[in-house]
Design an enzyme around this catalytic site. Structure first.
Site, PDB file in Angstrom:
ATOM      1  N   LYS A 166       0.749  -1.255  -0.171  1.00  0.00           N
ATOM      2  CA  LYS A 166       0.073  -0.159  -0.032  1.00  0.00           C
ATOM      3  C   LYS A 166       0.690   1.111   0.089  1.00  0.00           C
ATOM      4  CE  LYS A 166      -3.149  -3.144  -0.152  1.00  0.00           C
ATOM      5  NZ  LYS A 166      -3.633  -3.406  -1.297  1.00  0.00           N
TER       6      LYS A 166
ATOM      7  N   LYS B 250      -1.905   2.874   8.832  1.00  0.00           N
ATOM      8  CA  LYS B 250      -2.396   1.686   8.052  1.00  0.00           C
ATOM      9  C   LYS B 250      -0.878   0.955   7.917  1.00  0.00           C
ATOM     10  CE  LYS B 250      -5.857   4.026   5.607  1.00  0.00           C
ATOM     11  NZ  LYS B 250      -6.676   4.389   4.354  1.00  0.00           N
TER      12      LYS B 250
ATOM     13  N   GLY C 200      -8.880  -3.096   5.448  1.00  0.00           N
ATOM     14  CA  GLY C 200      -8.966  -2.516   6.688  1.00  0.00           C
ATOM     15  C   GLY C 200      -8.275  -3.438   7.678  1.00  0.00           C
TER      16      GLY C 200
ATOM     17  N   GLU D 248      -1.916   8.600   7.459  1.00  0.00           N
ATOM     18  CA  GLU D 248      -2.817   9.635   6.733  1.00  0.00           C
ATOM     19  C   GLU D 248      -3.755  10.275   7.630  1.00  0.00           C
ATOM     20  OE1 GLU D 248      -3.910   7.028   2.707  1.00  0.00           O
ATOM     21  OE2 GLU D 248      -5.458   7.199   4.425  1.00  0.00           O
TER      22      GLU D 248
ATOM     23  N   HIS E 114     -17.593   4.920   0.328  1.00  0.00           N
ATOM     24  CA  HIS E 114     -16.625   4.064  -0.428  1.00  0.00           C
ATOM     25  C   HIS E 114     -17.090   3.817  -1.969  1.00  0.00           C
ATOM     26  CE1 HIS E 114     -14.228  -0.020  -0.884  1.00  0.00           C
ATOM     27  NE2 HIS E 114     -14.620   0.468  -2.256  1.00  0.00           N
TER      28      HIS E 114
ATOM     29  N   GLU F  87      -6.992   2.398  -2.110  1.00  0.00           N
ATOM     30  CA  GLU F  87      -6.122   1.356  -2.816  1.00  0.00           C
ATOM     31  C   GLU F  87      -6.487   0.885  -4.013  1.00  0.00           C
ATOM     32  OE1 GLU F  87      -7.012  -2.177   0.194  1.00  0.00           O
ATOM     33  OE2 GLU F  87      -6.643  -0.408   1.287  1.00  0.00           O
TER      34      GLU F  87
ATOM     35  N   ASN G 127      -7.437  -2.810  -6.502  1.00  0.00           N
ATOM     36  CA  ASN G 127      -7.724  -4.304  -6.334  1.00  0.00           C
ATOM     37  C   ASN G 127      -7.477  -4.758  -7.964  1.00  0.00           C
ATOM     38  OD1 ASN G 127      -8.617  -3.847  -3.624  1.00  0.00           O
ATOM     39  ND2 ASN G 127     -10.574  -3.518  -4.381  1.00  0.00           N
TER      40      ASN G 127
ATOM     41  N   ARG H 239      -7.833  -7.694  -9.373  1.00  0.00           N
ATOM     42  CA  ARG H 239      -8.656  -8.722  -9.494  1.00  0.00           C
ATOM     43  C   ARG H 239     -10.039  -8.502 -10.057  1.00  0.00           C
ATOM     44  NH1 ARG H 239      -9.015  -7.723  -3.945  1.00  0.00           N
ATOM     45  NH2 ARG H 239     -11.293  -7.370  -3.548  1.00  0.00           N
TER      46      ARG H 239
ATOM     47  N   ARG I 265     -25.291  -9.233  -0.835  1.00  0.00           N
ATOM     48  CA  ARG I 265     -24.478 -10.467  -0.450  1.00  0.00           C
ATOM     49  C   ARG I 265     -25.298 -11.268   0.571  1.00  0.00           C
ATOM     50  NH1 ARG I 265     -18.011  -9.090  -0.198  1.00  0.00           N
ATOM     51  NH2 ARG I 265     -18.137  -7.576  -2.090  1.00  0.00           N
TER      52      ARG I 265
HETATM   53  C1  MV4 Z   1      -9.506   5.140   5.778  1.00  0.00           C
HETATM   54  C2  MV4 Z   1     -10.924   5.858   6.424  1.00  0.00           C
HETATM   55  C3  MV4 Z   1     -10.762   7.252   6.546  1.00  0.00           C
HETATM   56  N1  MV4 Z   1      -9.619   7.815   6.679  1.00  0.00           N
HETATM   57  N2  MV4 Z   1      -8.485   6.117   5.508  1.00  0.00           N
HETATM   58  C4  MV4 Z   1     -10.890   0.798   5.519  1.00  0.00           C
HETATM   59  C5  MV4 Z   1     -10.486  -0.238   4.478  1.00  0.00           C
HETATM   60  C6  MV4 Z   1      -9.137   0.050   3.831  1.00  0.00           C
HETATM   61  N3  MV4 Z   1      -9.159   0.070   2.538  1.00  0.00           N
HETATM   62  C7  MV4 Z   1      -9.264   1.538   4.104  1.00  0.00           C
HETATM   63  N4  MV4 Z   1     -10.254   1.900   5.173  1.00  0.00           N
HETATM   64  C8  MV4 Z   1     -10.433   3.213   5.495  1.00  0.00           C
HETATM   65  N5  MV4 Z   1      -9.501   4.090   5.412  1.00  0.00           N
HETATM   66  C9  MV4 Z   1      -8.520   7.333   5.910  1.00  0.00           C
HETATM   67  N6  MV4 Z   1      -7.484   8.175   5.753  1.00  0.00           N
HETATM   68  C10 MV4 Z   1     -11.911   4.833   6.659  1.00  0.00           C
HETATM   69  C11 MV4 Z   1     -11.674   3.668   6.198  1.00  0.00           C
HETATM   70  C12 MV4 Z   1     -12.668   2.728   6.441  1.00  0.00           C
HETATM   71  C13 MV4 Z   1     -13.508   2.455   5.409  1.00  0.00           C
HETATM   72  C14 MV4 Z   1     -13.545   2.689   4.084  1.00  0.00           C
HETATM   73  C15 MV4 Z   1     -14.172   2.198   3.074  1.00  0.00           C
HETATM   74  C16 MV4 Z   1     -15.303   1.207   3.636  1.00  0.00           C
HETATM   75  C17 MV4 Z   1     -15.447   1.233   4.665  1.00  0.00           C
HETATM   76  C18 MV4 Z   1     -14.701   1.601   5.853  1.00  0.00           C
HETATM   77  C19 MV4 Z   1     -14.987   1.300   7.149  1.00  0.00           C
HETATM   78  C20 MV4 Z   1     -14.209   1.716   8.154  1.00  0.00           C
HETATM   79  C21 MV4 Z   1     -13.208   2.420   7.947  1.00  0.00           C
END
Ligand code: MV4
Length: 461
Positions: A116, A158, A165, A200, A208, A288, A290, A292, A338
Site C-alpha cells: 500500500k 495503516k 481494513g 494519513e 467508499h 488502494e 484491487n 482482480r 450479498r
Molecule cells: C480510511 C478511512 C478514513 N480515512 N482512511 C478501510 C478499508 C481500507 N481499505 C481503508 N479503510 C479506511 N481508510 C482514511 N484516511 C476509513 C476507512 C474505512 C472504510 C473505508 C471504506 C469502506 C468502509 C470503511 C469502514 C471503516 C473504515
C-alpha cells in the site's frame, strides 16, 4: 483463444468463470478440495481435479497442486477468481514461468498494488489525489508524531502490507499516538510478517466509491464508472450499487478520467478497481487498488452492459477491447445484496445443510450462487451463499425490485442475513441514497433499525 482454462477457485465465482468460458467455447478444469467434491463448479466444468483436503492452505492455496493439475489437464490458462491466489504476484509469476497464462494483471502490477505504501507513491506520481500523509513508511513513533503534527488530528495508521481494513489504527489525539504506533506495528508484523506502517489524515464519515477499469494489451484503457460500496460491516461489503447516488455527472466524469489517465501512466493491464474515499465535501482520495475481478462486478455488468469476466479472459489472451469509452454508458441502476450464511443479528457464520431452497427470479433479477437444495455450506470457507442482483430503469425501482426479490428468497436449514438486507433497504437514509461507511453501525445502534431487523427476522420464513 485459450483452449482450456483451469479455474483456481470455488463457489459462485468459479461458476461465473466456467459460464464465461463455456460461452467463449473454452474447455474448463475445476479444482476442488475433498469437501467440495459435490460442488456445482465441479459438476459444471468439463474436467475436475481434487487438489487436497478442506483447509484452503492445503487445497485452493496449494500452488504445486494447482500447477500439477494444470499440467496434467494441459490447461493453457488459469483464472484465479477473487480471494485465494488472485492477487499473489509469486503465483502469477510461477504460472507464466510454466507457460500457463495467468488471467489477471502482470505480476509487477500485483506486487505494486499489494504494497500500500508503494501503491500510494505510484498513485501520487500518476496524478491521483491523495489524503495528506506520509510519503513512505513511517519508521518510528517520533516520526509518526512529526507527521501527525503536520497533518492534524485525527490520523490513521495503516499497514503497508494490509488492505481491506486489516491492521488500521485511528488516532484522535497526540497523547496516544506512540502507543497506537507500537500496537499497529506489532499487529502488522504478526498478521503480514511486515511491520511497515504509513500515516494519513482520517476521514470521519467517508463513502467508499470504486472505479472499474478494463485495460487490454494494446493500450486501450477505459473505465466503466463507479460502484458504491459504503454498506459494509467490519470491512465486509454487504450491499453495492451502480451508479452511486452520491456522484454528480461532473464528479463521475472527473473520477473516471483521472483514473484512466493514472492507469495509462502505470501501464496497467486487465481488469482492476481503484478504491476511493469520498468525503462529505465531495472530495475524493485514492485509497488502494484491487488487481482482480471483484465480488460486486455484476452491478457494473448490468448497468454498463459489459460481460466483465468474458472481457477479462479475452484481454488476457491478447484480444483488443471491442468498445471505446464513448460506446459505454450508464443504463439504469443495479443493486447487489450479498446473501451470507450467517446470523442476521450477530453476523456469526452459520454453516450447515440447506434443507429447502427457492431462488427469486423474474424481470431484472440475477442470482449468482453455487448453492442448491441439500447443499451443505462448509465451515472451511467464506460464508457468501449467493449474490442477489437486480437491475431496473432507476434507483427507486431497483430498491423495490430488490425488496420483492428478497421476499421471494427461501433458504431453510441455515440462517442467512436476508433479514438484515430487508431492514437495510427500508432505512430512509438508504432509500434517499444518503449514507456512508457508518450506515450499518447506525442501523444496529438505532431504535428503529434494530426494531426493523427484529421484525424482518420474524417475517422471514
Ligand atoms: C480510511 C478511512 C478514513 N480515512 N482512511 C478501510 C478499508 C481500507 N481499505 C481503508 N479503510 C479506511 N481508510 C482514511 N484516511 C476509513 C476507512 C474505512 C472504510 C473505508 C471504506 C469502506 C468502509 C470503511 C469502514 C471503516 C473504515
Amino acid at each position: 483463444m485459450f483452449k482450456k482454462v483451469l479455474v483456481a477457485n470455488r463457489g459462485e465465482i468459479a461458476l461465473r468463470v466456467i459460464r464465461a468460458c463455456r460461452e467463449l467455447g473454452i474447455a474448463t478444469v475445476a479444482v476442488h478440495s475433498t469437501a467440495d467434491a459435490n460442488a456445482l463448479h465441479v459438476r459444471f466444468a468439463d474436467e475436475a481435479v481434487c487438489i487436497g483436503p478442506p483447509p484452503s492452505k492445503e487445497s485452493y492455496l496449494n500452488v504445486p497442486q494447482l500447477l500439477s493439475a494444470a499440467e496434467i489437464t494441459r490447461a493453457d490458462a488459469i483464472h484465479p477468481g477473487y480471494g485465494f491466489l488472485s492477487e499473489n504476484a509469486e503465483f502469477a509469476e510461477v504460472c507464466e514461468n510454466c507457460k500457463i497464462r495467468f488471467i489477471g494483471p502482470r505480476p509487477e502490477m500485483l506486487r505494486l498494488m499489494g504494497n500500500k505504501v508503494r501503491a500510494r507513491a505510484a498513485a501520487r506520481e500518476a496524478g491521483l489525489p491523495l489524503l495528506p500523509g506520509s510519503p513512505g513508511v513511517v519508521k518510528d513513533p517520533r516520526e509518526a508524531e512529526a507527521f501527525a503534527k503536520e497533518i492534524g488530528f485525527p490520523v490513521i495508521l495503516k499497514a503497508a502490507a494490509g488492505g481491506g481494513g486489516k491492521g488500521m489504527k485511528i488516532v484522535r489525539e497526540p497523547g496516544v499516538l506512540a502507543q497506537a504506533f507500537s500496537t499497529a506495528q506489532a499487529e502488522a508484523l504478526a498478521s503480514f510478517n511486515n511491520g511497515d506502517l504509513y500515516i494519513e489524515r482520517y476521514v470521519e464519515k467517508p463513502r467508499h466509491i470504486e472505479i472499474q477499469i478494463v485495460a487490454d494489451e494494446h493500450g486501450n484503457i477505459i473505465h466503466l464508472n463507479e460502484r458504491e460500496c459504503s454498506v459494509q460491516r467490519r470491512h465486509q461489503k454487504l450491499i453495492e450499487e451502480c451508479p452511486s447516488p452520491a456522484l454528480t455527472p461532473e464528479l463521475r466524469q472527473r473520477m473516471g478520467e483521472v483514473s484512466v489517465a493514472a492507469m495509462r501512466k502505470i501501464r496497467y493491464n486487465n481488469v482492476g478497481t481503484i478504491e476511493y474515499l469520498l468525503d462529505e465535501r465531495g472530495e475524493f482520495y485514492f485509497m488502494e487498488m484491487n488487481t482482480r475481478i471483484q465480488v460486486e462486478h455484476p452491478v457494473t455488468e448490468l448497468v454498463m452492459g459489459v460481460d466483465l469476466v468474458r472481457e477479462q479472459i479475452r484481454m488476457a489472451y491478447g484480444h483488443p477491447l471491442r468498445f471505446k469509452q464513448e460506446d459505454v454508458q450508464i443504463r439504469g441502476h443495479a443493486i447487489e445484496c450479498r446473501v451470507n450464511a450467517e446470523d442476521p443479528v450477530t453476523f456469526a457464520p452459520w454453516p450447515g445443510k440447506i434443507t429447502g431452497y427457492s431462488v427469486p427470479g423474474g424481470y431484472g433479477v440475477r442470482v449468482d450462487s453455487a448453492a442448491y437444495e441439500n447443499y451443505t455450506v462448509l465451515p472451511h470457507y467464506d460464508s457468501l451463499l449467493s449474490k442477489l442482483i437486480v437491475h431496473a430503469e432507476d434507483r427507486e425501482t431497483a430498491i423495490r425490485r430488490m425488496q420483492r426479490a428478497l421476499s421471494e428468497y427461501v433458504v431453510e436449514g441455515i440462517r442467512t442475513n436476508i433479514p438484515f438486507h430487508r431492514a437495510a433497504l427500508s432505512e430512509e437514509s438508504f432509500q434517499e441514497g444518503n449514507y456512508d461507511t457508518r450506515f450499518v453501525e447506525r442501523l444496529l445502534a438505532s431504535e428503529t433499525g434494530s426494531r426493523r431487523l427484529k421484525k424482518a427476522v420474524e417475517e422471514t420464513p
